[in-house]
Design a protein around this motif. Structure first.
Motif, PDB file in Angstrom:
ATOM      1  N   GLU A   1       0.834  -1.208   0.000  1.00  0.00           N
ATOM      2  CA  GLU A   1       0.000   0.000   0.000  1.00  0.00           C
ATOM      3  C   GLU A   1       0.869   1.258   0.000  1.00  0.00           C
ATOM      4  OE1 GLU A   1      -3.573   2.082   2.665  1.00  0.00           O
ATOM      5  OE2 GLU A   1      -2.529   0.282   3.381  1.00  0.00           O
ATOM      6  N   ALA A   2       1.942   1.228   0.780  1.00  0.00           N
ATOM      7  CA  ALA A   2       2.848   2.372   0.841  1.00  0.00           C
ATOM      8  C   ALA A   2       3.519   2.612  -0.500  1.00  0.00           C
ATOM      9  CB  ALA A   2       3.894   2.164   1.932  1.00  0.00           C
ATOM     10  N   ARG A   3       3.899   1.532  -1.181  1.00  0.00           N
ATOM     11  CA  ARG A   3       4.531   1.692  -2.494  1.00  0.00           C
ATOM     12  C   ARG A   3       3.536   2.233  -3.522  1.00  0.00           C
ATOM     13  NH1 ARG A   3       7.998  -3.987  -2.398  1.00  0.00           N
ATOM     14  NH2 ARG A   3       9.871  -3.114  -1.362  1.00  0.00           N
ATOM     15  N   ALA A   4       2.287   1.811  -3.424  1.00  0.00           N
ATOM     16  CA  ALA A   4       1.267   2.348  -4.328  1.00  0.00           C
ATOM     17  C   ALA A   4       1.070   3.843  -4.084  1.00  0.00           C
ATOM     18  CB  ALA A   4      -0.054   1.602  -4.136  1.00  0.00           C
ATOM     19  N   ALA A   5       1.042   4.237  -2.799  1.00  0.00           N
ATOM     20  CA  ALA A   5       0.910   5.662  -2.474  1.00  0.00           C
ATOM     21  C   ALA A   5       2.122   6.442  -2.954  1.00  0.00           C
ATOM     22  CB  ALA A   5       0.729   5.838  -0.971  1.00  0.00           C
ATOM     23  N   LEU A   6       3.313   5.839  -2.872  1.00  0.00           N
ATOM     24  CA  LEU A   6       4.522   6.504  -3.372  1.00  0.00           C
ATOM     25  C   LEU A   6       4.450   6.698  -4.885  1.00  0.00           C
ATOM     26  CD1 LEU A   6       7.386   7.603  -3.101  1.00  0.00           C
ATOM     27  CD2 LEU A   6       8.223   5.233  -3.186  1.00  0.00           C
ATOM     28  N   ALA A   7       3.970   5.671  -5.587  1.00  0.00           N
ATOM     29  CA  ALA A   7       3.836   5.793  -7.047  1.00  0.00           C
ATOM     30  C   ALA A   7       2.870   6.924  -7.405  1.00  0.00           C
ATOM     31  CB  ALA A   7       3.353   4.480  -7.640  1.00  0.00           C
ATOM     32  N   ALA A   8       1.770   7.033  -6.660  1.00  0.00           N
ATOM     33  CA  ALA A   8       0.829   8.126  -6.903  1.00  0.00           C
ATOM     34  C   ALA A   8       1.472   9.474  -6.625  1.00  0.00           C
ATOM     35  CB  ALA A   8      -0.418   7.945  -6.033  1.00  0.00           C
ATOM     36  N   ALA A   9       2.266   9.556  -5.561  1.00  0.00           N
ATOM     37  CA  ALA A   9       2.947  10.813  -5.229  1.00  0.00           C
ATOM     38  C   ALA A   9       3.960  11.183  -6.307  1.00  0.00           C
ATOM     39  CB  ALA A   9       3.641  10.681  -3.878  1.00  0.00           C
ATOM     40  N   GLU A  10       4.653  10.182  -6.830  1.00  0.00           N
ATOM     41  CA  GLU A  10       5.607  10.451  -7.915  1.00  0.00           C
ATOM     42  C   GLU A  10       4.875  10.949  -9.155  1.00  0.00           C
ATOM     43  OE1 GLU A  10       7.462   6.663  -8.182  1.00  0.00           O
ATOM     44  OE2 GLU A  10       9.027   7.124  -6.699  1.00  0.00           O
ATOM     45  N   GLY A  11       3.686  10.395  -9.414  1.00  0.00           N
ATOM     46  CA  GLY A  11       2.882  10.893 -10.534  1.00  0.00           C
ATOM     47  C   GLY A  11       2.438  12.326 -10.320  1.00  0.00           C
ATOM     48  N   ASP A  12       2.091  12.650  -9.070  1.00  0.00           N
ATOM     49  CA  ASP A  12       1.700  14.037  -8.759  1.00  0.00           C
ATOM     50  C   ASP A  12       2.858  14.997  -9.016  1.00  0.00           C
ATOM     51  OD1 ASP A  12      -0.823  13.205  -8.031  1.00  0.00           O
ATOM     52  OD2 ASP A  12      -0.361  13.101  -5.885  1.00  0.00           O
ATOM     53  N   VAL A  13       4.076  14.553  -8.733  1.00  0.00           N
ATOM     54  CA  VAL A  13       5.245  15.396  -8.992  1.00  0.00           C
ATOM     55  C   VAL A  13       5.379  15.669 -10.490  1.00  0.00           C
ATOM     56  CG1 VAL A  13       7.774  15.505  -8.913  1.00  0.00           C
ATOM     57  CG2 VAL A  13       6.491  14.695  -6.922  1.00  0.00           C
ATOM     58  N   LEU A  14       5.197  14.634 -11.305  1.00  0.00           N
ATOM     59  CA  LEU A  14       5.311  14.806 -12.758  1.00  0.00           C
ATOM     60  C   LEU A  14       4.241  15.767 -13.279  1.00  0.00           C
ATOM     61  CD1 LEU A  14       6.044  11.124 -13.855  1.00  0.00           C
ATOM     62  CD2 LEU A  14       7.675  13.001 -13.569  1.00  0.00           C
ATOM     63  N   VAL A  15       3.031  15.619 -12.769  1.00  0.00           N
ATOM     64  CA  VAL A  15       1.948  16.525 -13.178  1.00  0.00           C
ATOM     65  C   VAL A  15       2.277  17.955 -12.766  1.00  0.00           C
ATOM     66  CG1 VAL A  15      -0.475  17.118 -12.805  1.00  0.00           C
ATOM     67  CG2 VAL A  15       0.189  14.730 -13.142  1.00  0.00           C
ATOM     68  N   ALA A  16       2.781  18.131 -11.545  1.00  0.00           N
ATOM     69  CA  ALA A  16       3.126  19.471 -11.064  1.00  0.00           C
ATOM     70  C   ALA A  16       4.255  20.078 -11.888  1.00  0.00           C
ATOM     71  CB  ALA A  16       3.527  19.406  -9.591  1.00  0.00           C
ATOM     72  N   ARG A  17       5.191  19.249 -12.338  1.00  0.00           N
ATOM     73  CA  ARG A  17       6.295  19.755 -13.178  1.00  0.00           C
ATOM     74  C   ARG A  17       5.772  20.265 -14.519  1.00  0.00           C
ATOM     75  NH1 ARG A  17      11.542  18.588 -12.760  1.00  0.00           N
ATOM     76  NH2 ARG A  17      11.649  17.975 -14.960  1.00  0.00           N
ATOM     77  N   GLU A  18       4.819  19.554 -15.088  1.00  0.00           N
ATOM     78  CA  GLU A  18       4.252  20.009 -16.360  1.00  0.00           C
ATOM     79  C   GLU A  18       3.490  21.319 -16.181  1.00  0.00           C
ATOM     80  OE1 GLU A  18       4.860  18.823 -19.285  1.00  0.00           O
ATOM     81  OE2 GLU A  18       6.044  17.139 -18.538  1.00  0.00           O
ATOM     82  N   ALA A  19       2.746  21.419 -15.084  1.00  0.00           N
ATOM     83  CA  ALA A  19       2.028  22.666 -14.814  1.00  0.00           C
ATOM     84  C   ALA A  19       3.017  23.811 -14.592  1.00  0.00           C
ATOM     85  CB  ALA A  19       1.131  22.497 -13.584  1.00  0.00           C
TER      86      ALA A  19
END
Length: 469
Positions: free
Chosen positions: A197-215
């Protein structure tokens, strides 16, 4: 079991490495400057302001003489009546005629038409300038939001990564305890599930970082490098009423709508003027001659005319009523704009208080979750608590820390939202220390409708530098 203190120390260490000020770190000020300089939206609206400036020039030009050069050439073939000819060779003749002339027209009196059009065009320019300020505020606010979001998502990612590290250590410890018979296979499975579960949450957080970088790239013009800690938030008025007083005076949407109302008033004057006569003068200078003709002549004409529409099927009256209704609509829009701005400012101001309360609650939540986790951990060593209870308590600590980071980011951004709803989020108000776009530069060149070449060269330079300074 791996301790909370070690986890918190590891989190702090990663945060320091990620966000400690460095010589090459990009500041919020750097991001705002880049957004201001690279915004295509600002360039678009600066060009639209120049379009409005040209409207003034065109109305000024309408007050000047119109001079047309006319050149005509014609060839005439004439056939005589055969019954009247004694010499058949004279049946056909040709004549060439060339004429050049200058025609001049000048309106002497239009009883307010030109003045109303020109003043309305000037009000349109002022409204467009205010609109440009509004666009500037939007660009800078998006840059602030992008900056804060990148830092927020990175901090959440670091928290998630540290939690994965902690759970990995706890899984290894649980397996060791299982090997010696202290815990059951169920405890190992619970730790494995928590790690997944923690690794899944980390993957989601890493995706949020990528989205924030594009913005960030869309708002600032480039991808973020290392971002330094945001500076202290700008100061705000002491009360909501004080902020509302500033917004009513300085918000660009209100200013733009005020000028739109004035333009609507002038359009009523124009509609009335269209019912009045027009007095003008016209003249021509011409010369004519050609082969096959012994008639060469020069001509000059001068005339004075007056015209007035007596009947247009109700069109002029309809235009007047339309202008009057348009003015009422613009006045209502002004009142609604003020209501909307007051509502937005009230919401942004409330968000400041809400975020502050959330931060205070988050701090208490973190402390309580930490105490609970440490107590459960000790009780688990004595067999009074299950592994699942300990893991849940550890997750509660993580969630509380993530919530505080979120609340702090929201409160910081809310300060800039308040500034924007006050009309004070501009490059000048933020003291970015860069040359700002001169909204009067292009207007000053074209307002008198220049026609001479040296001013045309200056206009070329203005066009080349439009939006680039």
């Amino acid at each position: 079991m791996f301790g909370l203190k070690r986890w918190m120390a590891g989190t702090a260490a990663v945060a320091v490495m990620a966000f400690a000020p460095q010589a090459q770190a990009e500041t919020l000020g750097d991001a705002l400057v880049s957004a201001y300089k690279t915004s295509h939206l600002l360039e678009q609206n600066r060009a639209l302001l120049a379009v409005a400036d040209e409207g003034v020039a065109q109305n000024i030009a309408a007050l000047r003489p119109v001079i047309n050069f006319i050149a005509e050439y014609g060839k005439t073939r004439t056939l005589a009546d055969p019954t009247a000819l004694t010499d058949l060779t004279g049946r056909e003749s040709f004549r060439e005629q060339a004429t050049v002339s200058l025609a001049i027209e000048l309106t002497l009196l239009d009883f307010g038409r030109s003045k109303a059009r020109t003043e309305a065009a000037k009000e349109a320019v002022l409204a467009t300038r205010a609109g440009l300020v509004g666009v500037e505020q939007d660009v800078l606010l998006k840059a602030v939001q992008a900056y804060v979001n990148v830092r927020l998502t990175l901090e959440i990612q670091n928290l998630r990564q540290n939690y994965v590290n902690v759970i990995s250590e706890e899984l290894r410890a649980t397996k060791d305890r299982f090997d010696v018979g202290e815990v059951t296979r169920t405890d190992v499975a619970l730790a494995e599930a928590t790690l997944a579960e923690a690794r899944a949450a980390l993957a989601a957080a890493e995706g949020d970082v990528l989205v924030a970088r594009e913005a960030y790239k869309a708002a600032v013009g480039h991808y973020p490098a290392v971002l330094s800690a945001p500076p202290k938030a700008p100061s705000l008025p002491g009360s909501l009423d004080a902020a509302l007083s500033v917004a009513r005076r300085e918000h660009p949407s209100i200013i733009a709508q005020q000028h739109t109302v004035k333009a609507a008033d002038l359009n009523i004057e124009l509609a009335k003027a269209n019912m009045r006569p027009t007095v003008g003068v016209s003249g021509t200078l011409g010369a004519s001659g050609g082969a096959g003709s012994n008639l060469d002549y020069n001509s000059q004409t001068l005339g004075l005319s007056m015209s007035q529409t007596l009947y247009a099927g109700g069109r002029l009256s309809s235009q007047l009523r339309q202008a009057q209704m348009q003015r009422e609509a613009e006045r209502a829009a002004l009142h609604q704009t003020a209501v909307t701005i007051e509502q937005n400012l009230g919401n942004a101001w409330a968000q400041l208080d809400v975020s502050a309360a959330q931060i205070d609650a988050n701090n208490r939540q973190i402390e309580a979750a930490r105490v609970a986790f440490e107590g459960l951990r000790e009780e688990a060593k004595l067999g009074a608590r299950t592994t699942l209870e300990v893991l849940d308590a550890e997750q509660d600590v993580l969630n509380a820390r993530a919530a505080r980071v979120q609340s702090e980011a929201e409160r910081y951004f809310a300060v800039y939202q308040v500034l924007a709803t006050m009309g004070k989020l501009t490059a000048k108000d933020l003291n970015l220390g860069i040359p700002t776009y001169d909204v009067t530069g292009y207007y000053n060149f074209v307002k008198d409708a220049p026609v001479v070449s040296f001013q045309g060269e200056q206009l070329d330079r203005v066009l080349k530098s439009l939006g680039k300074n």
